[in-house]
Design a protein around this motif. Structure first.
Motif, PDB file in Angstrom:
ATOM      1  N   LEU A 182      14.336 -10.676  24.533  1.00 32.84           N
ATOM      2  CA  LEU A 182      15.293 -10.055  23.616  1.00 32.84           C
ATOM      3  C   LEU A 182      16.734 -10.469  23.920  1.00 32.84           C
ATOM      4  CD1 LEU A 182      13.772  -6.445  23.534  1.00 32.84           C
ATOM      5  CD2 LEU A 182      13.551  -8.222  21.783  1.00 32.84           C
ATOM      6  N   ASN A 183      16.913 -11.389  24.868  1.00 35.17           N
ATOM      7  CA  ASN A 183      18.253 -11.854  25.274  1.00 35.17           C
ATOM      8  C   ASN A 183      19.104 -10.730  25.852  1.00 35.17           C
ATOM      9  OD1 ASN A 183      17.881 -14.611  24.435  1.00 35.17           O
ATOM     10  ND2 ASN A 183      18.066 -13.891  22.320  1.00 35.17           N
ATOM     11  N   GLY A 184      18.450  -9.795  26.536  1.00 32.19           N
ATOM     12  CA  GLY A 184      19.182  -8.721  27.201  1.00 32.19           C
ATOM     13  C   GLY A 184      19.864  -7.785  26.228  1.00 32.19           C
ATOM     14  N   TYR A 185      20.902  -7.132  26.725  1.00 33.08           N
ATOM     15  CA  TYR A 185      21.654  -6.211  25.881  1.00 33.08           C
ATOM     16  C   TYR A 185      22.552  -6.987  24.921  1.00 33.08           C
ATOM     17  CZ  TYR A 185      20.433  -2.441  29.195  1.00 33.08           C
ATOM     18  OH  TYR A 185      19.769  -1.528  29.963  1.00 33.08           O
ATOM     19  N   ASP A 186      22.800  -6.406  23.765  1.00 34.11           N
ATOM     20  CA  ASP A 186      23.724  -6.990  22.789  1.00 34.11           C
ATOM     21  C   ASP A 186      25.155  -6.755  23.280  1.00 34.11           C
ATOM     22  OD1 ASP A 186      25.379  -7.619  20.647  1.00 34.11           O
ATOM     23  OD2 ASP A 186      24.011  -6.817  19.145  1.00 34.11           O
ATOM     24  N   GLU A 187      25.849  -7.832  23.636  1.00 35.79           N
ATOM     25  CA  GLU A 187      27.177  -7.705  24.236  1.00 35.79           C
ATOM     26  C   GLU A 187      28.270  -7.374  23.214  1.00 35.79           C
ATOM     27  OE1 GLU A 187      27.927 -11.130  26.655  1.00 35.79           O
ATOM     28  OE2 GLU A 187      26.226 -10.712  27.996  1.00 35.79           O
ATOM     29  N   ASN A 188      27.908  -7.343  21.943  1.00 39.77           N
ATOM     30  CA  ASN A 188      28.872  -6.918  20.917  1.00 39.77           C
ATOM     31  C   ASN A 188      28.954  -5.399  20.802  1.00 39.77           C
ATOM     32  OD1 ASN A 188      29.560  -9.592  19.921  1.00 39.77           O
ATOM     33  ND2 ASN A 188      27.479  -9.648  19.090  1.00 39.77           N
ATOM     34  N   LEU A 189      28.059  -4.697  21.509  1.00 44.37           N
ATOM     35  CA  LEU A 189      27.985  -3.239  21.398  1.00 44.37           C
ATOM     36  C   LEU A 189      28.653  -2.576  22.593  1.00 44.37           C
ATOM     37  CD1 LEU A 189      24.248  -2.954  20.273  1.00 44.37           C
ATOM     38  CD2 LEU A 189      26.281  -3.046  18.810  1.00 44.37           C
ATOM     39  N   SER A 190      29.127  -1.348  22.396  1.00 42.37           N
ATOM     40  CA  SER A 190      29.766  -0.609  23.487  1.00 42.37           C
ATOM     41  C   SER A 190      28.759   0.205  24.289  1.00 42.37           C
ATOM     42  CB  SER A 190      30.854   0.314  22.928  1.00 42.37           C
ATOM     43  OG  SER A 190      30.297   1.277  22.054  1.00 42.37           O
ATOM     44  N   TYR A 191      27.532   0.348  23.786  1.00 42.78           N
ATOM     45  CA  TYR A 191      26.454   0.976  24.552  1.00 42.78           C
ATOM     46  C   TYR A 191      25.162   0.268  24.176  1.00 42.78           C
ATOM     47  CZ  TYR A 191      24.916   3.624  20.430  1.00 42.78           C
ATOM     48  OH  TYR A 191      24.441   3.982  19.195  1.00 42.78           O
ATOM     49  N   GLU A 192      24.151   0.409  25.009  1.00 39.45           N
ATOM     50  CA  GLU A 192      23.014  -0.495  24.915  1.00 39.45           C
ATOM     51  C   GLU A 192      21.702   0.117  24.470  1.00 39.45           C
ATOM     52  OE1 GLU A 192      22.689   1.859  28.344  1.00 39.45           O
ATOM     53  OE2 GLU A 192      24.405   0.629  27.773  1.00 39.45           O
TER      54      GLU A 192
END
Length: 295
Positions: A182-192
């Motif tokens: 899933l390519n880890g956490y979405d780095e565009n978001l402020s929480y995961e």
């Protein structure tokens, strides 16, 4: 024990000097011993760095990652994930605590589950105050500390979309291979957590462990206390991240029933936008509602 799978606990610290040692010691004191510890400090401006450095003198096998600027949780976690060697991953905030049998119960759930494509196991949490006082349980319990209403297991995609079942994120353990896929956490978001649960549950199963596995600390600035604050920059950032998550979920949906489930969450988010007077966000939700109703 070393024939059992390696578990990596990533402990994320940001201004947690008062709590980080308790969090780290809770990892060391697990009944399950095949654990890799990665501590990541996200450019704390308190005394966290020194506190962690002093602790590491007695725990030299733990890795320590220091950010040179404040990256935020999603980027800091992904950075630490690159160094992990475990088959399973736990994301532990430095103000929370793993109870002694937490990892053992989570690994056993993975090893003994009859569910195919199991990506996440999760359990209950005791919510505690800054001073370690009991506040409540994440899922209400009976006299034996068993959940009165069992959260969902198996294919929980629609349950996550509609909020009919909530995941206690700090009580969760996830397969690393799924996180990588899933390519880890979405780095565009402020929480995961909401985003990763939606994306993982699209193709994988989850399993609930009916035990209190962790202590989740509730502070004044905890995420759960930020959703309804007016004219607050962090609240605005969090709620706009949820908007992005809902947009992504629409693209994942495959049936009208899934769209109907997501509509329930969208309406809750519209209410947040209205109550926090974030009118532009409220307006942005309108075309998403029309899309869910008529596509």
């Amino acid at each position: 024990m070393h024939n059992l799978p390696l578990v990596t606990v990533i402990c994320l610290c940001y201004n947690h000097e008062k709590f980080v040692i308790e969090a780290l010691n809770s990892i060391v004191n697990q009944t399950y011993k095949n654990i890799e510890i990665i501590v990541a400090d996200d450019f704390s401006n308190d005394n966290s760095k020194k506190v962690i450095t002093d602790w590491l003198k007695n725990h030299p096998t733990a890795q320590f990652i220091l950010s040179k600027i404040n990256l935020g949780n999603t980027k800091t976690f992904n950075k630490a994930l690159q160094f992990s060697k475990g088959e399973y991953i736990i994301d532990l905030a430095a103000d929370d605590v793993l109870l002694k049998e937490c990892v053992e119960k989570q690994v056993n759930a993975f090893l003994n589950s009859n569910k195919k494509n199991l990506a996440v196991v999760y359990g209950n949490a005791e919510v505690i105050s800054e001073n370690n006082n009991h506040i409540r349980y994440y899922y209400k319990v009976d006299a034996d500390k068993k959940a009165i209403v069992k959260p969902a297991s198996g294919d929980i995609y629609k349950a996550i979309l509609s909020q009919s079942s909530m995941i206690c994120s700090i009580s969760s353990m996830m397969k690393k291979e799924v996180l990588i896929e899933l390519n880890g956490y979405d780095e565009n978001l402020s929480y995961e957590d909401l985003d990763i649960w939606i994306r993982a549950s699209r193709n994988y199963n989850f399993e609930f462990i009916d035990s209190v596995l962790v202590q989740k600390r509730e502070l004044a600035n905890s995420l759960g206390n930020m959703f309804y604050k007016r004219f607050n920059s962090r609240t605005k950032k969090i709620n706009r991240s949820t908007y992005l998550v809902i947009k992504k979920a629409i693209a994942l949906n495959q049936t009208k029933e899934e769209n109907k489930a997501l509509l329930k969450r969208l309406h809750c988010e519209m209410e947040k936008a209205y109550r926090t007077l974030d009118i532009s966000l409220f307006i942005k939700y309108i075309p998403l509602e029309l899309k869910l109703r008529f596509q």
